[in-house]
Design a protein around this motif. Sequence first.
Motif, mmCIF file in Angstrom:
data_model
loop_
_atom_site.group_PDB
_atom_site.id
_atom_site.type_symbol
_atom_site.label_atom_id
_atom_site.label_comp_id
_atom_site.label_asym_id
_atom_site.label_seq_id
_atom_site.Cartn_x
_atom_site.Cartn_y
_atom_site.Cartn_z
ATOM 1 N N PRO A 161 -13.107 28.346 16.802
ATOM 2 C CA PRO A 161 -12.507 27.267 16.012
ATOM 3 C C PRO A 161 -12.415 25.964 16.815
ATOM 4 N N ASP A 162 -12.490 24.853 16.095
ATOM 5 C CA ASP A 162 -12.404 23.539 16.741
ATOM 6 C C ASP A 162 -11.095 23.356 17.491
ATOM 7 N N ALA A 163 -10.008 23.883 16.956
ATOM 8 C CA ALA A 163 -8.705 23.709 17.603
ATOM 9 C C ALA A 163 -8.707 24.303 19.010
ATOM 10 N N VAL A 164 -9.382 25.426 19.188
ATOM 11 C CA VAL A 164 -9.455 26.044 20.510
ATOM 12 C C VAL A 164 -10.403 25.251 21.411
ATOM 13 N N LEU A 165 -11.518 24.826 20.868
ATOM 14 C CA LEU A 165 -12.489 24.079 21.677
ATOM 15 C C LEU A 165 -11.934 22.751 22.156
ATOM 16 N N ARG A 166 -11.068 22.139 21.380
ATOM 17 C CA ARG A 166 -10.533 20.819 21.734
ATOM 18 C C ARG A 166 -9.345 20.877 22.690
ATOM 19 N N MET A 167 -8.887 22.080 23.026
ATOM 20 C CA MET A 167 -7.770 22.199 23.961
ATOM 21 C C MET A 167 -8.202 21.777 25.362
ATOM 22 N N PRO A 168 -7.249 21.332 26.165
ATOM 23 C CA PRO A 168 -7.574 21.017 27.560
ATOM 24 C C PRO A 168 -8.045 22.274 28.291
ATOM 25 N N PRO A 169 -8.891 22.115 29.287
ATOM 26 C CA PRO A 169 -9.440 23.291 29.975
ATOM 27 C C PRO A 169 -8.398 24.114 30.739
ATOM 28 N N GLN A 170 -7.218 23.585 30.974
ATOM 29 C CA GLN A 170 -6.226 24.282 31.777
ATOM 30 C C GLN A 170 -5.357 25.244 30.964
ATOM 31 N N VAL A 171 -5.585 25.408 29.687
ATOM 32 C CA VAL A 171 -4.728 26.247 28.847
ATOM 33 C C VAL A 171 -5.211 27.694 28.920
ATOM 34 N N ALA A 172 -4.858 28.376 30.003
ATOM 35 C CA ALA A 172 -5.328 29.740 30.231
ATOM 36 C C ALA A 172 -4.607 30.800 29.402
ATOM 37 N N PRO A 173 -3.316 30.663 29.075
ATOM 38 C CA PRO A 173 -2.639 31.737 28.334
ATOM 39 C C PRO A 173 -3.265 32.029 26.965
ATOM 40 N N LEU A 174 -3.931 31.077 26.376
ATOM 41 C CA LEU A 174 -4.518 31.292 25.059
ATOM 42 C C LEU A 174 -5.894 31.943 25.117
ATOM 43 N N LEU A 175 -6.445 32.129 26.313
ATOM 44 C CA LEU A 175 -7.781 32.704 26.427
ATOM 45 C C LEU A 175 -7.838 34.126 25.896
ATOM 46 N N VAL A 176 -6.857 34.935 26.201
ATOM 47 C CA VAL A 176 -6.861 36.327 25.751
ATOM 48 C C VAL A 176 -6.819 36.391 24.225
ATOM 49 N N GLU A 177 -5.957 35.589 23.629
ATOM 50 C CA GLU A 177 -5.867 35.548 22.170
ATOM 51 C C GLU A 177 -7.176 35.072 21.547
ATOM 52 N N PHE A 178 -7.777 34.031 22.131
ATOM 53 C CA PHE A 178 -9.046 33.521 21.613
ATOM 54 C C PHE A 178 -10.127 34.588 21.706
ATOM 55 N N ARG A 179 -10.221 35.255 22.832
ATOM 56 C CA ARG A 179 -11.274 36.268 23.013
ATOM 57 C C ARG A 179 -11.112 37.422 22.035
ATOM 58 N N THR A 180 -9.880 37.804 21.747
ATOM 59 C CA THR A 180 -9.635 38.855 20.760
ATOM 60 C C THR A 180 -10.089 38.412 19.372
ATOM 61 N N GLN A 181 -9.734 37.186 18.993
ATOM 62 C CA GLN A 181 -10.154 36.662 17.690
ATOM 63 C C GLN A 181 -11.669 36.490 17.622
ATOM 64 N N LEU A 182 -12.278 36.084 18.714
ATOM 65 C CA LEU A 182 -13.736 35.908 18.756
ATOM 66 C C LEU A 182 -14.432 37.241 18.514
ATOM 67 N N ARG A 183 -13.954 38.295 19.179
ATOM 68 C CA ARG A 183 -14.549 39.615 18.976
ATOM 69 C C ARG A 183 -14.454 40.047 17.516
ATOM 70 N N ARG A 184 -13.271 39.862 16.915
ATOM 71 C CA ARG A 184 -13.085 40.256 15.515
ATOM 72 C C ARG A 184 -14.010 39.460 14.590
ATOM 73 N N SER A 185 -14.089 38.158 14.816
ATOM 74 C CA SER A 185 -14.899 37.299 13.943
ATOM 75 C C SER A 185 -16.374 37.654 14.022
ATOM 76 N N VAL A 186 -16.888 37.881 15.214
ATOM 77 C CA VAL A 186 -18.311 38.180 15.362
ATOM 78 C C VAL A 186 -18.620 39.574 14.841
ATOM 79 N N GLU A 187 -17.734 40.535 15.080
ATOM 80 C CA GLU A 187 -17.974 41.899 14.611
ATOM 81 C C GLU A 187 -17.873 41.996 13.092
ATOM 82 N N ASP A 188 -16.958 41.207 12.479
ATOM 83 C CA ASP A 188 -16.813 41.222 11.021
ATOM 84 C C ASP A 188 -17.943 40.469 10.333
ATOM 85 N N GLY A 189 -18.457 39.435 10.998
ATOM 86 C CA GLY A 189 -19.468 38.566 10.387
ATOM 87 C C GLY A 189 -20.796 39.122 10.458
#
Length: 178
Positions: free
Chosen positions: A150-178
């Motif tokens: 999502p654009d909201a994740v891509l536009r975040m500053p590069p230092q926002v590490a705590p959201l990486l785990v959540e993003f990676r989980t959502q990415l896996r679900r989106s690609v596997e479902d799609g």
Amino acid sequence: MPTDPFVAPHLEDAPRQAPNLAPGVRYPPAKSWRASRPGDLEAGQPTGALLGRPGPNVGYALTLAERARDRLVLAGHESADDALAVVGEVAMKRASSFGRAPVMTDIDVACSLLGYKGEVDPAFCEWRVRAVHGAHHEYDVRRAIVDAAPDAVLRMPPQVAPLLVEFRTQLRRSVEDG
């Protein structure tokens, strides 16, 4: 030394950008522009799956991604070319969301999001190896991953590490479902 006859010898002799119109006469206001030529998109840029995101000089992200080749932390049996293709396209999407050409920060953010900087759990790494396999040659493989970010994740500053785990989980679900 001779001087070019078209170059003014003194600064005050330089031509001015004043319009050569009679007193009181002005240029008419600009007319509205309409997409009436062949090839013009009347409704704007189409959006949807596999259509990408236009932006200025987005192909430069592939050159930048190639410069980051030596910094990628790859898993066993993972192709650097496949990884760079996906990293480059994620960087393209990030740069175009800001309306600018890609910069190295876009590559760094893409590497962080996809775990190519080394800070990734083994389960995501195993999934990533399968998900990006063939991405260098297969457009739909790259687009499935890029479209799921999502654009909201891509536009975040590069230092926002705590959201990486959540993003990676959502990415896996989106690609596997799609």
